[in-house]
Design a protein around this motif. Structure first.
Motif, short mmCIF file in Angstrom:
data_model
loop_
_atom_site.label_atom_id
_atom_site.label_comp_id
_atom_site.label_asym_id
_atom_site.label_seq_id
_atom_site.Cartn_x
_atom_site.Cartn_y
_atom_site.Cartn_z
N GLY A 12 67.15 80.21 14.74
CA GLY A 12 67.24 80.73 16.10
C GLY A 12 66.07 81.60 16.50
O GLY A 12 65.32 82.11 15.65
N ASP A 13 65.91 81.76 17.80
CA ASP A 13 64.91 82.65 18.39
C ASP A 13 65.67 83.56 19.34
O ASP A 13 66.22 83.12 20.35
N CYS A 14 65.70 84.85 19.01
CA CYS A 14 66.55 85.80 19.73
C CYS A 14 65.82 86.66 20.75
O CYS A 14 66.39 87.60 21.29
N HIS A 15 64.54 86.35 21.01
CA HIS A 15 63.75 87.17 21.93
C HIS A 15 62.88 86.23 22.75
O HIS A 15 61.80 85.83 22.33
N SER A 62 67.07 87.14 26.74
CA SER A 62 66.70 88.56 26.56
C SER A 62 65.70 88.97 27.64
O SER A 62 64.57 89.33 27.34
N GLU A 63 66.13 88.92 28.89
CA GLU A 63 65.26 89.32 29.99
C GLU A 63 65.14 90.84 30.03
O GLU A 63 66.06 91.57 29.68
N HIS A 64 63.99 91.31 30.52
CA HIS A 64 63.78 92.75 30.64
C HIS A 64 64.74 93.35 31.64
O HIS A 64 64.73 93.03 32.84
N ASN A 65 65.63 94.23 31.16
CA ASN A 65 66.42 95.13 32.01
C ASN A 65 67.29 94.43 33.04
O ASN A 65 67.61 95.01 34.07
N THR A 66 67.69 93.20 32.76
CA THR A 66 68.61 92.53 33.67
C THR A 66 69.43 91.49 32.92
O THR A 66 68.95 90.89 31.96
N HIS A 67 70.67 91.32 33.37
CA HIS A 67 71.55 90.31 32.81
C HIS A 67 71.69 89.13 33.76
O HIS A 67 72.55 88.26 33.56
#
Length: 512
Positions: A199-202, A232-237
């Protein structure tokens, strides 16, 4: 001067009267608000047309981390559209210039925890919109309710001359379209039963500062031989609901966030879909423990990312007391990864000495756009099945290794004289003076060297066959080595440093 010009000039004047706001997190201040007239005949869904206000000002050096511009939204608004510009002034070499981020909170407020959070694009966009049925990537669609909204400006760096900015806010009136229900990825994929999963988690998409769409990331993940990925977006879901139709039996999609603070970044890994994680604090605010506990309550793991990166605000300063794992390898291997690896190895020594829990290592690509490769590196996890729960359990337990690509495979274990055996992330419970044999099997690493690392350092290395497939063995005792982990390295390329990693394992601890 017409009415629009008068309103703009009034707003500019109001922007110069700043009122400090204590948020209990990172320092912030709130500007005087922007108001709009209620259109004639407009109710909750009536009255068409647009109203625009333009406001501006200058932020001085040393400004608080966040500046909130209140926008009084009346009834009957179907869409809010925001654009902004700021001055990029020349600065001397070695001096930081201007960089201004942007996001928005709705009528529920800006309190830490993000109940009112509706989106963040950092510095990746110059405009965005929100309405019930759609929003700019990185922003959360939904009704535009009346009340006080807040545009969040984040002066990331400010030049000595100050940071001049201008914000244009347009409200569009009329009847709103129905809001769609988000569709989130399932928590389980087909998989292969108990197996090693890659997997790639970032990873980043157009929902933050990435250049790839979710469709392109999913395609790239399959091409890289991955079984799972984590958003894993910056500061947003906001991207959690953007993967409909992209998962399958061979690809599990986890949802998370890269929590991008001014004192380091952390991956919220595998949180419940729809979970927002706040980032508006510094290490000195002593808030991260509360945030980390919230990530775990949402079913996720806390993973400090690229802890020794040299970009501004990237170096991790919150300590590792709340970490479930740490990203020691971020993208193509570089000297700051070597520093992160060494620092992490030091935590293993401390854990062995204190007999406390240890922090597993992992690696991810942090790929944003071409030519950055998805799955370089990747974390390979031993899990009972290809599911969110099983993958996170494997990462948390350290049953994993990191490889530069799907071409590289490892098998690593330690065995005692009576048939006792322990694998990656485990403990071989034998007497302190009992002989222990560690064995590493490698495939797909031509031109590389295998090595065994202990709390004393690297105590055994040997070249692998030219084919890149081979084995290495070494015998020690728990008295001599508190743990053993394996590394596979390329030939050195930087004077004074060992060669870049091709793969590495989490440790096997030795002794009772």
């Amino acid at each position: 001067m017409d009415a629009c010009e008068a309103g703009t000039e009034h707003a500019r004047h109001a922007m110069r009267r700043r009122a400090l706001l204590v948020t209990g997190a990172a320092a912030a201040f709130t500007l005087s608000g922007v108001r709009y007239a209620q259109p004639a005949g407009a109710g909750d869904s009536g009255g068409d047309g647009d109203q625009t206000r333009v406001v501006g000002g200058t932020l001085p050096p040393g400004s608080p981390d966040y500046v909130y511009l209140p926008v009084e939204v009346p009834r009957g608004v179907r869409e809010i559209h925001v654009g902004y510009t700021y001055e990029r002034v020349p600065v001397p070499s070695g001096t930081q210039g201007n960089a201004l981020d942007i996001g928005i909170f709705d009528e529920r407020g800006t309190a830490l925890g993000g109940r009112g959070f509706r989106g963040w694009s950092g510095g990746a966009r110059t405009e965005f919109f929100i309405r019930a049925d759609a929003a700019t990537p990185g922003y959360v669609p939904g009704p535009v309710h009346p009340g006080t909204w807040h545009i969040a400006l984040g002066p990331y760096t400010v030049a000595p001359q100050g940071l001049r900015y201008e914000v244009t806010v347009t409200l569009r009136f009329g009847e709103s379209a129905p809001a769609p229900r988000p569709v989130y990825p399932p928590e389980r994929a087909g998989g292969r039963g108990r197996a090693w999963y890659r997997g790639d988690c970032h990873l980043h998409t157009v929902h933050s500062d990435g250049g790839r769409t979710p469709e392109e990331v999913a395609s790239g993940a399959r091409a890289a031989g991955l079984d799972f990925i984590n958003t894993s977006e910056h500061n947003t879901h906001a991207a959690h609901g953007a993967w409909e139709g992209l998962w399958s039996d061979d690809l599990l999609i986890l949802t998370g966030e890269e929590v991008t603070t001014r004192n380091g970044h952390a991956i919220a890994l595998g949180t419940d879909p729809g979970t927002f994680v706040d980032w508006r604090y510094r290490a000195r605010d002593d808030r991260f423990g509360r945030i980390a506990r919230g990530i775990r309550r949402a079913g996720g793991l806390v993973v400090p990312a690229h802890p020794h990166a040299v970009c501004i605000g990237c170096s991790w300063k919150f300590g590792f007391g709340e970490a479930d794992a740490v990203e020691v390898w971020n993208g193509p291997y570089t000297p700051d990864d070597e520093v992160a690896l060494a620092a992490w190895d030091g935590t293993l020594v401390a854990a062995a000495r204190s007999r406390r829990a240890w922090i597993p290592a992992m690696g991810s690509s942090d790929a944003h756009r071409e030519p950055q490769a998805i799955g370089v590196p990747q974390t390979v996890v031993l899990a009972d099945e290809l599911s969110r729960a099983a993958i996170l359990a494997g990462i948390r337990a350290g049953r994993s290794y990191v490889a530069e690509s799907s071409e590289v495979s490892l098998s690593f274990s330690a065995a005692g004289g009576r048939g006792d055996r322990a694998g990656i992330g485990g403990r071989l419970r034998v007497a302190d003076d009992a002989p222990v044999t560690v064995r590493l099997d490698v495939a797909g690493a031509p031109g590389c060297t295998a090595g065994f690392v202990t709390d004393q350092g690297t105590l055994h290395t040997q070249a692998l066959p030219a084919s890149g497939t081979g084995s290495a063995e070494w015998t020690t005792t728990p008295q001599y080595a508190a743990y053993v982990r394996a590394e596979v390295r390329h030939a050195p390329v930087t004077p004074g440093l060992p060669g870049p990693l091709a793969a590495m394992t989490n440790p096997v601890f030795l002794g009772r």
